[in-house]
Design an enzyme around this catalytic site. Structure first.
Site, PDB file in Angstrom:
ATOM      1  N   PRO A   9       0.702  -1.045   0.040  1.00  0.00           N
ATOM      2  CG  PRO A   9      -0.132  -1.174   2.115  1.00  0.00           C
ATOM      3  CD  PRO A   9       0.511  -2.066   1.174  1.00  0.00           C
ATOM      4  CG  ASN A  10      -0.025   4.518   1.166  1.00  0.00           C
ATOM      5  OD1 ASN A  10      -1.175   4.948   0.637  1.00  0.00           O
ATOM      6  ND2 ASN A  10      -0.264   4.036   2.289  1.00  0.00           N
ATOM      7  NE  ARG A  17       3.356   6.846   2.190  1.00  0.00           N
ATOM      8  CZ  ARG A  17       3.689   5.892   2.701  1.00  0.00           C
ATOM      9  NH1 ARG A  17       4.479   4.786   1.893  1.00  0.00           N
ATOM     10  NH2 ARG A  17       3.699   5.428   3.881  1.00  0.00           N
ATOM     11  CE1 TYR A  22       8.678   4.952   3.038  1.00  0.00           C
ATOM     12  CE2 TYR A  22       7.506   6.763   3.070  1.00  0.00           C
ATOM     13  CZ  TYR A  22       7.697   5.703   3.653  1.00  0.00           C
ATOM     14  OH  TYR A  22       7.028   5.123   4.491  1.00  0.00           O
ATOM     15  CG  ASN A  73       8.159  -1.948   0.294  1.00  0.00           C
ATOM     16  OD1 ASN A  73       7.791  -2.165   1.373  1.00  0.00           O
ATOM     17  ND2 ASN A  73       8.862  -1.048   0.037  1.00  0.00           N
ATOM     18  CB  ALA A  76       1.491  -0.058   6.267  1.00  0.00           C
ATOM     19  CD  GLU A  97      10.105  -7.593   5.466  1.00  0.00           C
ATOM     20  OE1 GLU A  97       9.434  -6.712   6.023  1.00  0.00           O
ATOM     21  OE2 GLU A  97      10.303  -8.572   6.097  1.00  0.00           O
ATOM     22  CG  HIS A  99      10.762  -2.420   4.636  1.00  0.00           C
ATOM     23  ND1 HIS A  99       9.480  -2.239   4.265  1.00  0.00           N
ATOM     24  CD2 HIS A  99      10.917  -3.840   5.022  1.00  0.00           C
ATOM     25  CE1 HIS A  99       8.591  -3.340   4.879  1.00  0.00           C
ATOM     26  NE2 HIS A  99       9.613  -4.170   5.123  1.00  0.00           N
ATOM     27  NE  ARG A 106       9.639   5.872   8.776  1.00  0.00           N
ATOM     28  CZ  ARG A 106       8.479   5.721   7.993  1.00  0.00           C
ATOM     29  NH1 ARG A 106       8.611   4.423   6.961  1.00  0.00           N
ATOM     30  NH2 ARG A 106       7.402   6.290   8.054  1.00  0.00           N
TER      31      ARG A 106
END
Length: 155
Positions: A9-10, A17, A22, A73, A76, A97, A99, A106
């Site tokens: 998502p996103n 964003r 990012y 990825n 969230a 995975e 990111h 964070r």
């Protein structure tokens, strides 16, 4: 061999964003770079992005018999999705995975990955270059698989 790249998502909003986290690179540009690496390696690659957990689970399940590895990825969903964890476990394909940011630097709720335990490894915090690193890792895994198959034929 074929790599399925699954974006959560996103990630379709990359480039606009939170560029301080990012960066400004768009998802399409990341995919173009990955396609170039795949072409050079003679490997097929397919890209998928969804903002919906069930669609991501469906895509992982569709990899059985159609892909040899997954780069994901989960965004969230990294921190919340037992369903994605279970889907990766069920398909038994090498999975990496990725990111863009480093979740450990964070918010506290981002520091735990439910996905990591069922992956070959994680690449985190390197920005968009992390996808290139994931490609290199997956290509190495493919070489190891080929070597094992070749060795088993000789037995």
């Amino acid at each position: 061999m074929k790599i399925m790249v699954i974006q959560g998502p996103n990630l379709n909003m990359l480039g606009m964003r939170e560029p301080n986290i990012y960066g400004r690179m768009k998802l399409e540009d990341i995919h173009k770079q990955m396609q170039s690496v795949a072409d050079q390696a003679g490997t097929e690659i397919e890209f998928f992005q969804s903002n919906f957990e069930g669609e991501i689970v469906d895509k992982i399940q569709e990899c059985v018999g159609t892909a040899d590895g997954i780069i994901i990825n989960p965004a969230a969903y990294t921190h919340t999705s037992i369903a994605i964890h279970d889907a990766i476990l069920a398909v038994s394909l090498p999975t990496i995975e990725v990111h863009i940011s480093n979740p450990a630097r964070r918010e506290d709720y981002r520091k735990t990955s439910l996905i990591a335990p069922v992956t070959a490894g994680q690449i985190i915090g390197f920005g968009p270059i992390g996808y290139h690193l994931a490609m290199m890792g997956m290509l190495q895994i493919f070489e190891q698989i080929k070597a094992i198959k070749t060795a088993n034929k000789g037995e």
